[in-house]
Design a protein around this motif. Structure first.
Motif, PDB file in Angstrom:
ATOM      1  N   ALA A  59       0.833  -1.210   0.000  1.00 55.90           N
ATOM      2  CA  ALA A  59       0.000   0.000   0.000  1.00 55.90           C
ATOM      3  C   ALA A  59       0.863   1.254   0.000  1.00 55.90           C
ATOM      4  CB  ALA A  59      -0.930  -0.007   1.212  1.00 55.90           C
ATOM      5  N   SER A  60       1.980   1.214   0.715  1.00 54.61           N
ATOM      6  CA  SER A  60       2.886   2.366   0.743  1.00 54.61           C
ATOM      7  C   SER A  60       3.568   2.574  -0.606  1.00 54.61           C
ATOM      8  CB  SER A  60       3.938   2.196   1.843  1.00 54.61           C
ATOM      9  OG  SER A  60       3.323   2.240   3.115  1.00 54.61           O
ATOM     10  N   ILE A  61       3.855   1.481  -1.300  1.00 58.04           N
ATOM     11  CA  ILE A  61       4.429   1.617  -2.643  1.00 58.04           C
ATOM     12  C   ILE A  61       3.409   2.307  -3.543  1.00 58.04           C
ATOM     13  CG2 ILE A  61       5.308   0.399  -4.686  1.00 58.04           C
ATOM     14  CD1 ILE A  61       6.258  -1.826  -2.753  1.00 58.04           C
ATOM     15  N   HIS A  62       2.132   1.906  -3.414  1.00 56.69           N
ATOM     16  CA  HIS A  62       1.071   2.529  -4.211  1.00 56.69           C
ATOM     17  C   HIS A  62       0.915   4.013  -3.883  1.00 56.69           C
ATOM     18  CE1 HIS A  62      -0.655  -0.668  -6.619  1.00 56.69           C
ATOM     19  NE2 HIS A  62      -0.456  -1.501  -5.607  1.00 56.69           N
ATOM     20  N   HIS A  63       1.255   4.392  -2.671  1.00 59.59           N
ATOM     21  CA  HIS A  63       1.230   5.812  -2.309  1.00 59.59           C
ATOM     22  C   HIS A  63       2.241   6.596  -3.149  1.00 59.59           C
ATOM     23  CE1 HIS A  63       1.246   9.489   0.064  1.00 59.59           C
ATOM     24  NE2 HIS A  63       2.563   9.354   0.183  1.00 59.59           N
ATOM     25  N   HIS A  64       3.402   5.998  -3.370  1.00 62.00           N
ATOM     26  CA  HIS A  64       4.458   6.649  -4.161  1.00 62.00           C
ATOM     27  C   HIS A  64       4.224   6.511  -5.663  1.00 62.00           C
ATOM     28  CE1 HIS A  64       7.063   7.596  -0.763  1.00 62.00           C
ATOM     29  NE2 HIS A  64       6.832   6.380  -0.299  1.00 62.00           N
ATOM     30  N   PHE A  65       3.748   5.336  -6.073  1.00 59.30           N
ATOM     31  CA  PHE A  65       3.549   5.026  -7.492  1.00 59.30           C
ATOM     32  C   PHE A  65       2.234   4.272  -7.615  1.00 59.30           C
ATOM     33  CE2 PHE A  65       8.104   4.997  -6.559  1.00 59.30           C
ATOM     34  CZ  PHE A  65       8.552   5.992  -7.425  1.00 59.30           C
ATOM     35  N   ALA A  66       1.240   4.919  -8.190  1.00 60.64           N
ATOM     36  CA  ALA A  66      -0.109   4.348  -8.240  1.00 60.64           C
ATOM     37  C   ALA A  66      -0.158   3.008  -8.965  1.00 60.64           C
ATOM     38  CB  ALA A  66      -1.073   5.331  -8.903  1.00 60.64           C
ATOM     39  N   SER A  67       0.730   2.827  -9.930  1.00 63.19           N
ATOM     40  CA  SER A  67       0.729   1.579 -10.687  1.00 63.19           C
ATOM     41  C   SER A  67       2.164   1.189 -11.029  1.00 63.19           C
ATOM     42  CB  SER A  67      -0.081   1.734 -11.972  1.00 63.19           C
ATOM     43  OG  SER A  67       0.590   2.622 -12.857  1.00 63.19           O
ATOM     44  N   LYS A  68       2.321  -0.064 -11.380  1.00 63.17           N
ATOM     45  CA  LYS A  68       3.629  -0.550 -11.818  1.00 63.17           C
ATOM     46  C   LYS A  68       4.073   0.194 -13.077  1.00 63.17           C
ATOM     47  CE  LYS A  68       5.878  -4.865 -13.161  1.00 63.17           C
ATOM     48  NZ  LYS A  68       5.675  -6.328 -13.288  1.00 63.17           N
ATOM     49  N   ALA A  69       3.133   0.455 -13.983  1.00 57.80           N
ATOM     50  CA  ALA A  69       3.475   1.186 -15.205  1.00 57.80           C
ATOM     51  C   ALA A  69       4.008   2.581 -14.879  1.00 57.80           C
ATOM     52  CB  ALA A  69       2.262   1.284 -16.126  1.00 57.80           C
TER      53      ALA A  69
END
Length: 194
Positions: A42-52
């Motif tokens: 979830a924290s990664i998604h905070h920085h980058f909404a998607s892998k793309a």
């Protein structure tokens, strides 16, 4: 277009870059980054909404880094043959010490049909940047008599780029870093002799 990253976002990007170089776009997930960087998905998604989005930003930074590195090298090394040797020497050292065993954009180019369009655009941009730089080096070198070009500088730049990336692939396939130089050196010899 420079991208500012927080320290944690920079750590995520560095991890993703390593994972990309090892296995390509489809070889990793946010779970892999989470385990490596010690951060929740979830924290990664905070920085980058998607892998793309993560990979696109990584490639924007990679392209900026490459352009800056080539520009700095051009200021330190003015002779065209020495510039190409420095470029191939950089990759030879990276392959030998494992610090960057494969160009991230070369890895992603193999996956172009299966990666998001915004990522593919950055990969193509990298190849355009690199071929433009190589074309300029080869053009200057030919004008100075340092290179003997069999075709146009643009075509020779594409051949050079393909040879370097193919040499990376061969070194990886055989598990032998010295294969890189054994492929690149004959090409350098052809460029500098009649």
């Amino acid at each position: 277009m420079s991208i500012e990253l927080s320290p944690k976002a920079a750590e995520i990007v560095a991890c993703a870059r390593t994972l990309l170089a090892v296995g390509g776009y489809n070889s990793f997930s946010y779970a892999d980054i989470s385990a490596s960087v010690n951060i929740s998905k979830a924290s990664i998604h905070h920085h980058f909404a998607s892998k793309a989005e993560l990979v696109r930003k990584l490639l924007v930074l990679y392209r900026e880094e490459t352009r800056a590195g080539l520009a700095a090298m051009g200021q330190q090394i003015t002779e065209p043959v020495a510039q190409l040797r420095a470029y191939t020497g950089y990759w030879a050292a990276c392959i030998r010490d494992g610090s960057a065993p494969f160009c991230v954009c070369a890895m992603l180019a193999a996956e172009l049909p299966a990666i998001p369009a915004e990522v593919a655009d950055e990969v193509r941009g990298h190849f355009l940047d690199l071929s433009a730089w190589l074309t300029s080096v080869l053009t200057r070198g030919a004008a100075q008599g340092a290179f003997v070009l069999k075709t146009s500088p643009e075509a020779e730049a594409l051949r050079f780029m393909a040879t370097v990336h193919g040499a990376m692939l061969s070194a990886r396939a055989y598990g032998d870093p010295e294969i890189f130089a054994s492929i690149v050196e004959p090409m350098m010899h052809q460029l500098t002799t009649e």
